[in-house]
Design an enzyme around this catalytic site. Sequence first.
Site, PDB file in Angstrom:
ATOM      1  N   LYS A 111       1.076  -1.301   0.044  1.00  0.00           N
ATOM      2  CA  LYS A 111       0.095  -0.089  -0.508  1.00  0.00           C
ATOM      3  C   LYS A 111       0.825   1.430   0.004  1.00  0.00           C
ATOM      4  CE  LYS A 111      -3.883  -0.984  -0.183  1.00  0.00           C
ATOM      5  NZ  LYS A 111      -4.878  -2.229   0.835  1.00  0.00           N
ATOM      6  N   LYS A 194      -6.110 -15.629 -13.029  1.00  0.00           N
ATOM      7  CA  LYS A 194      -7.371 -16.410 -12.562  1.00  0.00           C
ATOM      8  C   LYS A 194      -7.816 -14.838 -12.843  1.00  0.00           C
ATOM      9  CE  LYS A 194      -6.481 -16.024  -7.767  1.00  0.00           C
ATOM     10  NZ  LYS A 194      -7.248 -16.236  -6.056  1.00  0.00           N
ATOM     11  N   LYS A 197     -10.682  -8.894  -9.816  1.00  0.00           N
ATOM     12  CA  LYS A 197     -11.470  -7.346 -10.205  1.00  0.00           C
ATOM     13  C   LYS A 197     -10.358  -6.255 -10.346  1.00  0.00           C
ATOM     14  CE  LYS A 197     -12.416  -6.624  -5.231  1.00  0.00           C
ATOM     15  NZ  LYS A 197     -13.375  -6.781  -4.176  1.00  0.00           N
TER      16      LYS A 197
END
Length: 329
Positions: A111, A194, A197
Amino acid sequence: METVLSGIRPTGNLHLGNYFGAVQNFIKMQSQYNCFFFIADWHSLTTHPNPQDLYANVIQVLSEYLACGIDPNACTLYIQSEVPEIAELYLLLNMNAYVGELERTTTFKEKIRKHPENVNAGLLTYPVLQAADIIIHKATKVPVGKDQEQNVEIARKYARRFNHLYQVECFPDPHPFNFGENLIKIPGLDGSGKMGKSDGNGIYLYEDAASIRKKVMRAVTDAGPQTKNSQLSEPIQNLFTLMNVVSKPETREFFTDAYANCTIRYGDLKEQLAQDIIAFTTPIREKIDAIKHDTAYLKKVITLGTEKARESANKTLQEVRSIIGFKKI
Ligand code: TRP
């Protein structure tokens, strides 16, 4: 009965990968375990969503879970921010969570790298809040993906640290719960990896037909089979994997044969796949829509979930308060 717990941040809709993976497993688990499934709306505040989006996303995820078959009577389905007991346990756990160890977690470091302008304390203590989520219900099994395993390990560390500090056996060990081989991995449409989102390679349950068709028609393929019975390349294998879950077996066989004898036309394969995905998701999308607009039903579900979650959380919190030394006179 063992307690299973999992949370989801209300950021974006469920895609087919979530549906065939986590959600189907939750549905199986809800009849076998004491299950807690919740919407982690406090966790989503680290990115400062605007109030309308936050609210809309919470309702969306809740409606999607319900439309998929998560049963609020079989499990405890709740919204994190409705359970203030979690915030209190988070405060208490923070006293024994060390800044140094939190700074070393992978998700935090990532982050900082991605959003250096918003390194807030909520982000640093994100795993502490997640630990509170987990141990407040004394959950032992936490079904999460690989990226969340470290957070479950941190929860276990804090559970043990608390037990050790006060010489009690208040919290059982939580562990990541891998459902192993029965977890179907749904690939994305970009040829490798895979469905996820963040990659923009996903198809959502709540997506209209035109948009689904457009995405499928744009899916990555290859130059086509050059020799008979040649091995499938990854992008083509991925399209077949999607077909496996949404199409009839004979449809899949038809295209497998066409591939083997080099007569396959990828345009036809994609057209069929798009149709089958749309046929699969349309009833779910309609159900999501109906639930989303049924305020009375949602209210009932939220009230029930809040009640059950708070009862369980409060029981643990009373115990914790007394262990720490907050006694009622
Ligand atoms: N951090 C999780 C995620 O981003 C969401 C989450 C919050 C969670 N609290 C949890 C998952 C407790 C499992 C258990 O996906």
